[in-house]
Write an enzyme that holds these catalytic residues in place. Structure first.
Site: not given
Ligand SMILES: Cc1ncc(COP(=O)(O)O)c(C=O)c1O
Length: 410
Positions: A124, A196, A221-222, A369
């Site tokens: 990510f 993560d 939030y997911k 997705r």
């Molecule tokens: C795997 C992963 N890491 C990090 C993030 C970033 O999260 P945030 O925007 O809450 O910092 C996301 C966001 O969807 C994600 O899917």
């Protein structure tokens, strides 16, 4: 399988009563809980009560009276059982991205003299940016591996290995890493792991302690359903806590915040990972959402998630001639709780689906997705989604001009 057979699977589903706990519009098939979880009914009351009673009437007294100050620890303790951790090893705070920076920095400081980081090439973006920035700060090299050669690349780093930072379940493909194997290989070379768990917490069983993981973070939030912009969480294994430094020290991570001392003394416990004031309203929403997990067996969630995704993949196979590819692993053991398809017209197809009330999302360049959230996704939702997908392709609805222009959020 026909629709009636899908309905029968719902009748036999041991988790079917859970859906009642969520507000979901009748006209919608919601398959985007991997981006934003649905609204748990009890969040509505909890937030309203906090706003009206605790903020409105209690005012500043509520920091003590409603124990707002205890929210980060309380929420962390509720997340802990879902990720195989002890309650005092997890704290809710900040965003996922900020916690990546905090924990990769903390791990790096514990491995002085080592100068190789390993991460996934298609990580990510936040994970990737953080690892590269921290590596640059420490004059270290980043080795980027593909999922299949992860263990080999860790071996290659050898005694120079400092930190392996990985998203446990990949955000685009849903591919899941073997946490135990990666952690064991990393430790054999003296490195530390930062996981993560954004697409894992509440989606798949996670055993951080049992796997010997060092650090982990994830978002609220997911699959945890804490609402848009919900706070994230951070996990630090007990054995590291005393030596961990917070790269963003602030008064909330101080041992005695209300002494207002000029010099920084880190809290002796996981609160040392805090920086500033907790986001009370969103913490309250996340806390209420997590209460719904108290009587949920994550293994039952996993079993249903696999059944839902197998059904999805089987039904999409019947649409093969429309040019879909499967971006997720075919082997359920390697898959998180989503199914991702590839298609060159993926964006327009997803927009056409959303217009029909089937909500998933799109990730560039070509990924559709579909998140499967067993607390509220029904087998009949999967059936209806695939039926709608068939219609959109057969009628070429996606080809309409209004589906071609990309919105700010895809
Ligand atoms: C795997 C992963 N890491 C990090 C993030 C970033 O999260 P945030 O925007 O809450 O910092 C996301 C966001 O969807 C994600 O899917």
């Amino acid at each position: 399988m026909n629709r009636a057979a899908a309905e029968q699977l719902d009748v036999n589903d041991p988790l079917r009563a859970m859906r009642e706990r969520f507000e979901l519009p009748e006209s919608v098939v919601y398959l985007d809980g991997n981006s934003l979880g649905a609204l748990p009914r009890r969040v509505v009351d909890a937030v309203a009560r906090t706003v009206k009673d605790d903020w409105g009437a209690g005012l500043v007294r509520s920091w003590n009276g409603a124990d707002w100050i205890g929210l980060p620890s309380r929420v962390g303790a509720l997340i802990a059982p879902l990720i195989g951790a002890q309650p005092d090893q997890v704290i809710a705070c900040d965003s996922t991205t900020i916690n990546i920076h905090k924990l990769v920095s903390a791990a790096t400081q514990l491995r002085p003299g080592r100068d190789v980081f390993v991460c996934e090439r298609t990580n990510f973006p936040s994970d990737s940016y953080a690892v590269h920035r921290i590596a640059a700060t420490y004059g270290a090299t980043v080795l980027e591996a593909d999922a299949d050669d992860m263990l080999d690349v860790i071996e290659q780093a050898g005694s120079r290995l400092a930190v392996v930072e990985l998203t446990h379940v990949h955000y685009k493909t849903g591919r899941m890493h073997d946490m135990r194997a990666v952690t064991d290989t990393t430790h054999r070379h003296g490195g530390l792991t930062v996981w993560d768990l954004a697409h894992s917490a509440g989606a798949v069983p996670v055993e951080l302690d049992a796997c010997g993981a060092d650090f982990a973070l994830g978002c609220g939030y997911k699959f945890l359903n804490g609402g848009p912009g919900a706070p994230a969480f951070a996990y630090v294994a007990d054995r590291h806590l005393a030596n961990v430094e917070n790269v963003l020290p602030g008064w909330m991570g101080h041992a005695q915040p209300f002494d207002f001392t000029h010099t920084y003394t880190a809290a002796p416990d996981i609160r040392r990972m805090l920086t500033g004031t907790p986001y009370v309203l969103s913490m309250v929403a996340l806390e209420a959402a997590l209460l719904d997990w108290a009587d949920v067996d994550i293994n039952a969630v996993r079993a249903k998630s696999i059944a839902l995704s197998e059904l999805f993949i089987d039904l999409v196979a019947e649409l093969d001639h429309h040019g879909f590819g499967l971006a997720s692993p075919r082997n359920a053991a390697l898959r998180g709780s989503q199914v991702s398809l590839t298609h060159p017209e993926g964006y327009a197809i997803m927009q056409a689906l959303i217009d029909r009330g089937v909500i998933g999302d799109f990730r560039a360049p070509d990924i559709l997705r579909f998140g499967l959230t067993p607390l509220y996704t029904r087998f009949v939702d999967v059936w209806d989604a695939c039926d709608a997908l068939g219609d959109v392709m057969r009628d070429q609805t996606w080809n309409d001009e209004r589906y071609q222009t990309r919105k700010a959020v895809t």
